[in-house]
Structure formats: structure tokens, C-alpha cells
Design a protein around this motif. Structure first.
Motif, PDB file in Angstrom:
ATOM      1  N   LEU A  58       0.825  -1.208   0.000  1.00 32.41           N
ATOM      2  CA  LEU A  58       0.000   0.000   0.000  1.00 32.41           C
ATOM      3  C   LEU A  58       0.859   1.258   0.000  1.00 32.41           C
ATOM      4  O   LEU A  58       0.534   2.241  -0.683  1.00 32.41           O
ATOM      5  N   VAL A  59       1.963   1.235   0.745  1.00 31.23           N
ATOM      6  CA  VAL A  59       2.850   2.404   0.788  1.00 31.23           C
ATOM      7  C   VAL A  59       3.472   2.647  -0.586  1.00 31.23           C
ATOM      8  O   VAL A  59       3.491   3.790  -1.086  1.00 31.23           O
ATOM      9  N   VAL A  60       3.989   1.578  -1.209  1.00 27.19           N
ATOM     10  CA  VAL A  60       4.585   1.735  -2.541  1.00 27.19           C
ATOM     11  C   VAL A  60       3.541   2.193  -3.543  1.00 27.19           C
ATOM     12  O   VAL A  60       3.801   3.066  -4.398  1.00 27.19           O
ATOM     13  N   TRP A  61       2.352   1.615  -3.463  1.00 21.12           N
ATOM     14  CA  TRP A  61       1.249   2.004  -4.358  1.00 21.12           C
ATOM     15  C   TRP A  61       0.953   3.492  -4.219  1.00 21.12           C
ATOM     16  O   TRP A  61       0.843   4.214  -5.220  1.00 21.12           O
ATOM     17  N   GLN A  62       0.831   3.966  -2.969  1.00 24.40           N
ATOM     18  CA  GLN A  62       0.521   5.376  -2.750  1.00 24.40           C
ATOM     19  C   GLN A  62       1.655   6.279  -3.212  1.00 24.40           C
ATOM     20  O   GLN A  62       1.426   7.360  -3.779  1.00 24.40           O
ATOM     21  N   LEU A  63       2.895   5.844  -3.015  1.00 32.46           N
ATOM     22  CA  LEU A  63       4.038   6.636  -3.484  1.00 32.46           C
ATOM     23  C   LEU A  63       4.028   6.761  -5.002  1.00 32.46           C
ATOM     24  O   LEU A  63       4.364   7.836  -5.552  1.00 32.46           O
ATOM     25  N   LEU A  64       3.667   5.683  -5.694  1.00 25.45           N
ATOM     26  CA  LEU A  64       3.580   5.747  -7.156  1.00 25.45           C
ATOM     27  C   LEU A  64       2.495   6.719  -7.600  1.00 25.45           C
ATOM     28  O   LEU A  64       2.653   7.438  -8.599  1.00 25.45           O
ATOM     29  N   VAL A  65       1.390   6.750  -6.861  1.00 26.93           N
ATOM     30  CA  VAL A  65       0.316   7.686  -7.195  1.00 26.93           C
ATOM     31  C   VAL A  65       0.773   9.115  -6.967  1.00 26.93           C
ATOM     32  O   VAL A  65       0.556  10.003  -7.808  1.00 26.93           O
ATOM     33  N   THR A  70       2.076   7.619 -13.818  1.00 28.33           N
ATOM     34  CA  THR A  70       1.158   7.422 -14.935  1.00 28.33           C
ATOM     35  C   THR A  70      -0.121   8.184 -14.655  1.00 28.33           C
ATOM     36  O   THR A  70      -0.289   8.763 -13.572  1.00 28.33           O
ATOM     37  N   ALA A  71      -1.014   8.189 -15.632  1.00 27.22           N
ATOM     38  CA  ALA A  71      -2.266   8.928 -15.455  1.00 27.22           C
ATOM     39  C   ALA A  71      -3.106   8.312 -14.337  1.00 27.22           C
ATOM     40  O   ALA A  71      -3.045   7.108 -14.070  1.00 27.22           O
ATOM     41  N   GLU A  72      -3.913   9.172 -13.700  1.00 31.00           N
ATOM     42  CA  GLU A  72      -4.705   8.704 -12.554  1.00 31.00           C
ATOM     43  C   GLU A  72      -5.736   7.664 -12.958  1.00 31.00           C
ATOM     44  O   GLU A  72      -6.037   6.766 -12.169  1.00 31.00           O
ATOM     45  N   TYR A  73      -6.245   7.748 -14.189  1.00 34.47           N
ATOM     46  CA  TYR A  73      -7.250   6.774 -14.586  1.00 34.47           C
ATOM     47  C   TYR A  73      -6.633   5.391 -14.847  1.00 34.47           C
ATOM     48  O   TYR A  73      -7.340   4.394 -14.901  1.00 34.47           O
ATOM     49  N   LYS A  74      -5.293   5.349 -14.982  1.00 32.61           N
ATOM     50  CA  LYS A  74      -4.613   4.070 -15.139  1.00 32.61           C
ATOM     51  C   LYS A  74      -4.196   3.476 -13.801  1.00 32.61           C
ATOM     52  O   LYS A  74      -4.172   2.255 -13.646  1.00 32.61           O
ATOM     53  N   LEU A  75      -3.849   4.309 -12.855  1.00 35.24           N
ATOM     54  CA  LEU A  75      -3.418   3.845 -11.537  1.00 35.24           C
ATOM     55  C   LEU A  75      -4.142   4.669 -10.473  1.00 35.24           C
ATOM     56  O   LEU A  75      -3.657   5.715 -10.039  1.00 35.24           O
ATOM     57  N   PRO A  76      -5.299   4.199 -10.021  1.00 35.85           N
ATOM     58  CA  PRO A  76      -6.041   4.951  -9.006  1.00 35.85           C
ATOM     59  C   PRO A  76      -5.366   4.836  -7.645  1.00 35.85           C
ATOM     60  O   PRO A  76      -4.598   3.905  -7.383  1.00 35.85           O
ATOM     61  N   ALA A  77      -5.680   5.768  -6.777  1.00 41.61           N
ATOM     62  CA  ALA A  77      -5.137   5.737  -5.425  1.00 41.61           C
ATOM     63  C   ALA A  77      -5.829   4.641  -4.612  1.00 41.61           C
ATOM     64  O   ALA A  77      -6.962   4.253  -4.909  1.00 41.61           O
ATOM     65  N   PRO A  78      -5.165   4.108  -3.585  1.00 43.30           N
ATOM     66  CA  PRO A  78      -5.824   3.122  -2.718  1.00 43.30           C
ATOM     67  C   PRO A  78      -7.129   3.643  -2.137  1.00 43.30           C
ATOM     68  O   PRO A  78      -8.079   2.867  -1.943  1.00 43.30           O
ATOM     69  N   SER A  79      -7.187   4.943  -1.870  1.00 45.47           N
ATOM     70  CA  SER A  79      -8.423   5.517  -1.320  1.00 45.47           C
ATOM     71  C   SER A  79      -9.575   5.415  -2.313  1.00 45.47           C
ATOM     72  O   SER A  79     -10.737   5.235  -1.911  1.00 45.47           O
ATOM     73  N   ALA A  80      -9.280   5.499  -3.627  1.00 45.53           N
ATOM     74  CA  ALA A  80     -10.339   5.374  -4.633  1.00 45.53           C
ATOM     75  C   ALA A  80     -10.886   3.952  -4.656  1.00 45.53           C
ATOM     76  O   ALA A  80     -12.101   3.740  -4.807  1.00 45.53           O
TER      77      ALA A  80
END
Length: 300
Positions: A58-65, A70-80
Motif C-alpha cells: 500500500l505504501v509503494v502504491w501510494q508513493l507511485l500515485v 502514470t495517469a490517474e485513470y490508469k493507476l487509481p489511489a488506494p483511497s479510490a
């Protein structure tokens, strides 16, 4: 005062002493000490590592966001993804979606179990049958389950029967081959001892072959469940229809059609969670029980 016996021992006496010592040693080996694992040790060794791993993901995922790799529609945030989960929960669709897929998978798996077990016994015990269909089972096991979706739709239509057919074609070969592998590892001495005691035919299969082949059979069951779950997901993704109800595969496909990456990630996570839960709740306890009964597990 007690007297000590210093007379030389006869060969018969020494043999009796050796047998007594051997018996005592075997008894000591058989008496495996089983202790309950403390709760703290369970938390540290079994609960904490996966929790830490999930937190790191989750931390790595959020850091990537945050880094906008990449665009937000390709990689949404964990909160989404969490928001999508809460919306489904408030709408009352989350549990129904889960139950639709889990009930199909379990029903199809038990059908595959009822077919694959006698088939595996037949293949393992009858040489002609093994020579005839053994290679076919091995080939079917390596065939991707998604390949069966198209013919199953044409044969049976868009209904639950089609789903179960795909599950059976994916899971039965794995269960049968697992049992065959387990039977092949049974020592011939067990079979001869069973025949001497009158355990032949179905009685021998039930009381001798199946218990001795249990580790391999259990491995085949785990693989059979994995194929059942994967086959169902492939069928639900490809054969999407309102008449079939909304399952996890359909949820994944709907996310793709609507370009809803948060919904796609949610569906993937739910598919993963179900697979892990089935393993932890069903197969892991079965494995521990088998190992414990065979003296291979000293903790419980």
C-alpha cells in the motif's frame, strides 16, 4: 541387602534385552510431543509478516500515485479503491457479488471432486485405463481453462451449466492426477499387507490406498480448487450476461467497459482475498491435520 546378579547372560537373554531396548527406542520415536503454539508466537510469525507485506504494498502504491508515474485513470489511489468498496457495501451488492462467484466455485469444485476421485483411483489401479486416458488427463491439465469457455457457451448457452462445465473441465484433471501421483507413492508393502488382511477391491481402496495417498491427493485438491476458481473467473469475464447475475468476473469486465480502474482493482483484490481465504480456512487446516497425524508436525 539386595544382591546383584553377576552371572553371564545367555544369548537368549541378550536377544530379549536387545528387543526390549529396540522397542523402547521405537516408542520414544513415536511419542511426538505436540504443544500448543502461544498466541504471541502466532501473531509474530504468522499474522505480522503478511500484515507488514500488505502495508508495504500500500505504501509503494501510494508513493507511485503521488509521484504521478502514470495517469490517474490508469493507476487509481488506494483511497479510490476503498471508496468503490464502501459504495458497493452501502448499496448492498458486495456480499451478493461475492456469494455468486464463491457458491458457483464451491459447487463446481465438489462436482469435480465427485468425478475426479473415482477417476483418479481407476487410472491409478487399472493399467489399461492408465495407458488409455492417463496422457489425456495430463494434457487437459496443461490446457488453459479459458479455451473451454467458447465451446461451452455454444454447447450449453449463457447459463450456470456452462460455468460448471468450464469448472469441471479445468478441475477434474488436476484432482485425478493428484490422486494418481499420491497412489504411485504408496509403498507396495502397504498394498500387500492390505491384501493379506483381506482389504481388496473397494475395501482396499478406502482403507489402504486412500489414506496412504492422502498427501498427494490433498495437493491435487488444492490445485483442483485453484483451477476451479481460475476457470470460473475466465468464464465470468468472457461470458458476461445480465441473466447470469453479477459475479467477480463480471465486476472485472464491467470495470473494463466503463474504464473504471478503481472498480477493476477492487475486483482483482476481492478475487485474491477469496482465494487466500479458502486456502487458510480449508486447505491449510487439512494439511496441518495430515502432517500432525503422521508425526511431521510438532506444533499445533
Amino acid at each position: 541387602m539386595a544382591s546383584t546378579d553377576t552371572s553371564p547372560k545367555t544369548p537368549t537373554t541378550r536377544k530379549a534385552d536387545d528387543l526390549a531396548g529396540l522397542e523402547a527406542g521405537l516408542d520414544a520415536l513415536d511419542s511426538v510431543q505436540i504443544r500448543r503454539t502461544p498466541v504471541r508466537e502466532v501473531l509474530l510469525k504468522k499474522v505480522l509478516p503478511p500484515v507488514v507485506a500488505v502495508a508495504l504494498v500500500l505504501v509503494v502504491w501510494q508513493l507511485l500515485v503521488w509521484g504521478k508515474v502514470t495517469a490517474e485513470y490508469k493507476l487509481p489511489a488506494p483511497s479510490a479503491v476503498w471508496d468503490s468498496l464502501t459504495v458497493m457495501w452501502r448499496e448492498g451488492t458486495l456480499l451478493s457479488v461475492l456469494w455468486t462467484s464463491v457458491s458457483r466455485a464451491l459447487y463446481g469444485f465438489f462436482l469435480a471432486l465427485a468425478i475426479g476421485t473415482p477417476l483418479g483411483l481407476l487410472v491409478s489401479r487399472v493399467k489399461f485405463v492408465r495407458a488409455a486416458i492417463g496422457p489425456i488427463l495430463a494434457g487437459l491439465q496443461s490446457l488453459p481453462s479459458v479455451a473451454w469457455v467458447a465451446p461451452a457457451v455454444l454447447w450449453l448457452g449463457l447459463n450456470d451449466s456452462m460455468m460448471y462445465a468450464v469448472i469441471l473441465l479445468g478441475a477434474v484433471p488436476s484432482i485425478a492426477n493428484g490422486l494418481v501421483a499420491g497412489v504411485d507413492q504408496v509403498p507396495p508393502l502397504y498394498l500387500r499387507a492390505g491384501q493379506t488382511l483381506g482389504a481388496t477391491g473397494l475395501k482396499g481402496a478406502w482403507h489402504i490406498v486412500m489414506p496412504a495417498a492422502l498427501p498427494g491427493y490433498l495437493a491435487g485438491l488444492k490445485q483442483g480448487w485453484a483451477f476451479s476458481w481460475r476457470s470460473l473467473m475466465a468464464a465470468e469475464i468472457i461470458a458476461s450476461s445480465p441473466d447470469l447475475g453479477l459475479g467477480l468476473g463480471q465486476l472485472l469486465e464491467y470495470g473494463r467497459n466503463n474504464i473504471d480502474m478503481a472498480g477493476i482493482f477492487l475486483a482483482i483484490i476481492l478475487i485474491l482475498v477469496v482465494g487466500i481465504a479458502i486456502d487458510l480456512l480449508i486447505f491449510s487446516p487439512l494439511e496441518r491435520t495430515v502432517l500432525r497425524r503422521r508425526g511431521l508436525l510438532t506444533k499445533s
